[in-house]
Design a protein around this motif. Structure first.
Motif, mmCIF file in Angstrom:
data_model
loop_
_atom_site.group_PDB
_atom_site.id
_atom_site.type_symbol
_atom_site.label_atom_id
_atom_site.label_comp_id
_atom_site.label_asym_id
_atom_site.label_seq_id
_atom_site.Cartn_x
_atom_site.Cartn_y
_atom_site.Cartn_z
ATOM 1 N N GLU A 30 -90.238 -17.809 -7.729
ATOM 2 C CA GLU A 30 -90.490 -17.721 -9.172
ATOM 3 C C GLU A 30 -89.200 -17.917 -9.966
ATOM 4 N N ASP A 31 -89.379 -18.080 -11.251
ATOM 5 C CA ASP A 31 -88.237 -18.204 -12.148
ATOM 6 C C ASP A 31 -88.226 -16.975 -13.068
ATOM 7 N N PRO A 32 -87.423 -15.976 -12.727
ATOM 8 C CA PRO A 32 -87.444 -14.718 -13.492
ATOM 9 C C PRO A 32 -87.002 -14.891 -14.940
ATOM 10 N N SER A 33 -86.456 -16.065 -15.281
ATOM 11 C CA SER A 33 -85.996 -16.233 -16.662
ATOM 12 C C SER A 33 -87.087 -16.835 -17.548
ATOM 13 N N ARG A 34 -88.204 -17.219 -16.949
ATOM 14 C CA ARG A 34 -89.256 -17.806 -17.806
ATOM 15 C C ARG A 34 -89.907 -16.705 -18.646
ATOM 16 N N GLU A 35 -90.466 -17.164 -19.772
ATOM 17 C CA GLU A 35 -90.930 -16.236 -20.804
ATOM 18 C C GLU A 35 -91.750 -15.040 -20.255
ATOM 19 N N GLY A 36 -92.780 -15.348 -19.503
ATOM 20 C CA GLY A 36 -93.695 -14.302 -19.043
ATOM 21 C C GLY A 36 -93.065 -13.292 -18.106
ATOM 22 N N LEU A 37 -91.979 -13.675 -17.440
ATOM 23 C CA LEU A 37 -91.372 -12.788 -16.432
ATOM 24 C C LEU A 37 -90.119 -12.077 -16.922
ATOM 25 N N LYS A 38 -89.695 -12.414 -18.148
ATOM 26 C CA LYS A 38 -88.418 -11.895 -18.638
ATOM 27 C C LYS A 38 -88.284 -10.383 -18.486
ATOM 28 N N LYS A 39 -89.315 -9.680 -18.870
ATOM 29 C CA LYS A 39 -89.219 -8.219 -18.822
ATOM 30 C C LYS A 39 -89.964 -7.617 -17.628
ATOM 31 N N THR A 40 -90.435 -8.490 -16.749
ATOM 32 C CA THR A 40 -91.219 -7.993 -15.613
ATOM 33 C C THR A 40 -90.438 -7.034 -14.708
ATOM 34 N N PRO A 41 -89.193 -7.349 -14.354
ATOM 35 C CA PRO A 41 -88.479 -6.402 -13.480
ATOM 36 C C PRO A 41 -88.425 -4.985 -14.058
ATOM 37 N N GLU A 42 -88.156 -4.868 -15.364
ATOM 38 C CA GLU A 42 -88.098 -3.543 -15.990
ATOM 39 C C GLU A 42 -89.477 -2.880 -15.994
ATOM 40 N N ARG A 43 -90.495 -3.705 -16.270
ATOM 41 C CA ARG A 43 -91.858 -3.132 -16.289
ATOM 42 C C ARG A 43 -92.273 -2.647 -14.906
ATOM 43 N N VAL A 44 -91.950 -3.438 -13.883
ATOM 44 C CA VAL A 44 -92.317 -3.039 -12.512
ATOM 45 C C VAL A 44 -91.567 -1.763 -12.124
ATOM 46 N N ALA A 45 -90.304 -1.680 -12.521
ATOM 47 C CA ALA A 45 -89.512 -0.483 -12.195
ATOM 48 C C ALA A 45 -90.145 0.764 -12.808
ATOM 49 N N LYS A 46 -90.527 0.657 -14.063
ATOM 50 C CA LYS A 46 -91.182 1.790 -14.745
ATOM 51 C C LYS A 46 -92.500 2.152 -14.079
ATOM 52 N N SER A 47 -93.260 1.103 -13.783
ATOM 53 C CA SER A 47 -94.560 1.299 -13.168
ATOM 54 C C SER A 47 -94.415 1.970 -11.793
ATOM 55 N N LEU A 48 -93.467 1.502 -10.997
ATOM 56 C CA LEU A 48 -93.270 2.091 -9.671
ATOM 57 C C LEU A 48 -92.804 3.547 -9.753
ATOM 58 N N ALA A 49 -91.962 3.822 -10.732
ATOM 59 C CA ALA A 49 -91.496 5.201 -10.904
ATOM 60 C C ALA A 49 -92.689 6.113 -11.208
ATOM 61 N N PHE A 50 -93.590 5.613 -12.047
ATOM 62 C CA PHE A 50 -94.785 6.394 -12.379
ATOM 63 C C PHE A 50 -95.692 6.556 -11.159
ATOM 64 N N LEU A 51 -95.901 5.456 -10.444
ATOM 65 C CA LEU A 51 -96.847 5.485 -9.321
ATOM 66 C C LEU A 51 -96.345 6.306 -8.135
ATOM 67 N N THR A 52 -95.066 6.638 -8.163
ATOM 68 C CA THR A 52 -94.515 7.453 -7.066
ATOM 69 C C THR A 52 -94.013 8.804 -7.573
ATOM 70 N N ARG A 53 -94.437 9.195 -8.758
ATOM 71 C CA ARG A 53 -93.878 10.444 -9.321
ATOM 72 C C ARG A 53 -94.302 11.681 -8.538
ATOM 73 N N GLY A 54 -95.335 11.534 -7.707
ATOM 74 C CA GLY A 54 -95.761 12.667 -6.881
ATOM 75 C C GLY A 54 -94.655 13.186 -5.978
ATOM 76 N N TYR A 55 -93.722 12.310 -5.592
ATOM 77 C CA TYR A 55 -92.588 12.743 -4.766
ATOM 78 C C TYR A 55 -91.737 13.781 -5.483
ATOM 79 N N ARG A 56 -91.722 13.681 -6.806
ATOM 80 C CA ARG A 56 -90.823 14.535 -7.589
ATOM 81 C C ARG A 56 -91.543 15.716 -8.230
ATOM 82 N N GLN A 57 -92.760 15.955 -7.736
ATOM 83 C CA GLN A 57 -93.474 17.142 -8.206
ATOM 84 C C GLN A 57 -93.549 18.125 -7.048
ATOM 85 N N ASN A 58 -93.713 19.367 -7.377
ATOM 86 C CA ASN A 58 -93.964 20.315 -6.288
ATOM 87 C C ASN A 58 -95.117 21.222 -6.659
ATOM 88 N N ILE A 59 -95.746 21.729 -5.623
ATOM 89 C CA ILE A 59 -97.017 22.415 -5.790
ATOM 90 C C ILE A 59 -96.903 23.647 -6.696
#
Ligand code: ZN
Length: 196
Positions: A30-59
């Motif tokens: 892919e070409d990460p500099s093309r319009e649609g992907l410009k902010k994708t790395p940041e969005r994926v990082a945020k999304s992954l942090a959210f989807l794995t937040r269970g690691y940082r919670q405790n019962i």
């Protein structure tokens, strides 16, 4: 000294994840500099942090002492708890519904707490079998229940969109502890109540 987080798992560095995703996009052709992907790395990082937040919670923090005293030892059932997780083999989503039943020894958890326990264990890389057991164990430990049953039905995108491509298959897993394991009548009551 750095502020300590509740679990031993570190807080993800979203900048670093974004740069790894940038690399990944290049490697995929892919070409990460093309319009649609410009902010994708940041969005994926945020999304992954959210989807794995269970690691940082405790019962303890999740339950936050929200126990209610209850005089009777009825079976408490909560079903159709939505869950979204990611399989640890392919990092693809699996999603479905969880049913929980337990018989308290006078200590019950609020409905929202049960749902949060499901979230805590699903927001991380998982296999469905282990997650089912982890949820059951956590409820058993937090409530000191006489017995606990957990059933999860889920669809796995790693099966649906790749590999065997079985679009309609659903996996069911269950974990039973205490009287739900030792007493067939209790187990049957649980299974019939969650089917209704
Ligand atoms: Zn998988």
């Amino acid at each position: 000294m750095a502020k300590k987080v509740a679990s031993s798992v570190k807080v993800p560095d979203e900048k670093k994840i974004a740069s790894l995703i940038h690399e990944l996009l290049l490697e995929l052709g892919e070409d990460p500099s093309r319009e649609g992907l410009k902010k994708t790395p940041e969005r994926v990082a945020k999304s992954l942090a959210f989807l794995t937040r269970g690691y940082r919670q405790n019962i303890k923090a999740v339950v936050n002492n929200a126990h209610f005293a209850s005089g009777t030892n009825h079976m408490v059932i909560l079903k159709d708890i939505e869950l979204y997780s990611m399989c640890e083999h392919h990092m693809l989503p699996f999603y479905g519904k969880c049913a929980i039943g337990y018989i308290s020894k006078g200590k019950v958890l609020g409905v929202s707490k049960l749902a949060r326990i499901v979230d805590m264990f699903s927001r991380r890389l998982q296999i469905q079998e282990r997650m089912t057991e982890e949820i059951a164990n956590a409820i058993m430990e937090e409530t000191g229940a006489m017995g606990v049953g957990v059933v999860i039905n889920a669809k796995h995108l790693c099966m649906m969109m790749r590999g065997v491509e079985k679009q309609n298959s659903e996996m069911t897993t269950s974990a039973v502890l205490g009287t739900f394991r030792t007493d067939a009548k209790v187990r049957e009551e649980f299974l019939s109540l969650i089917k209704q």
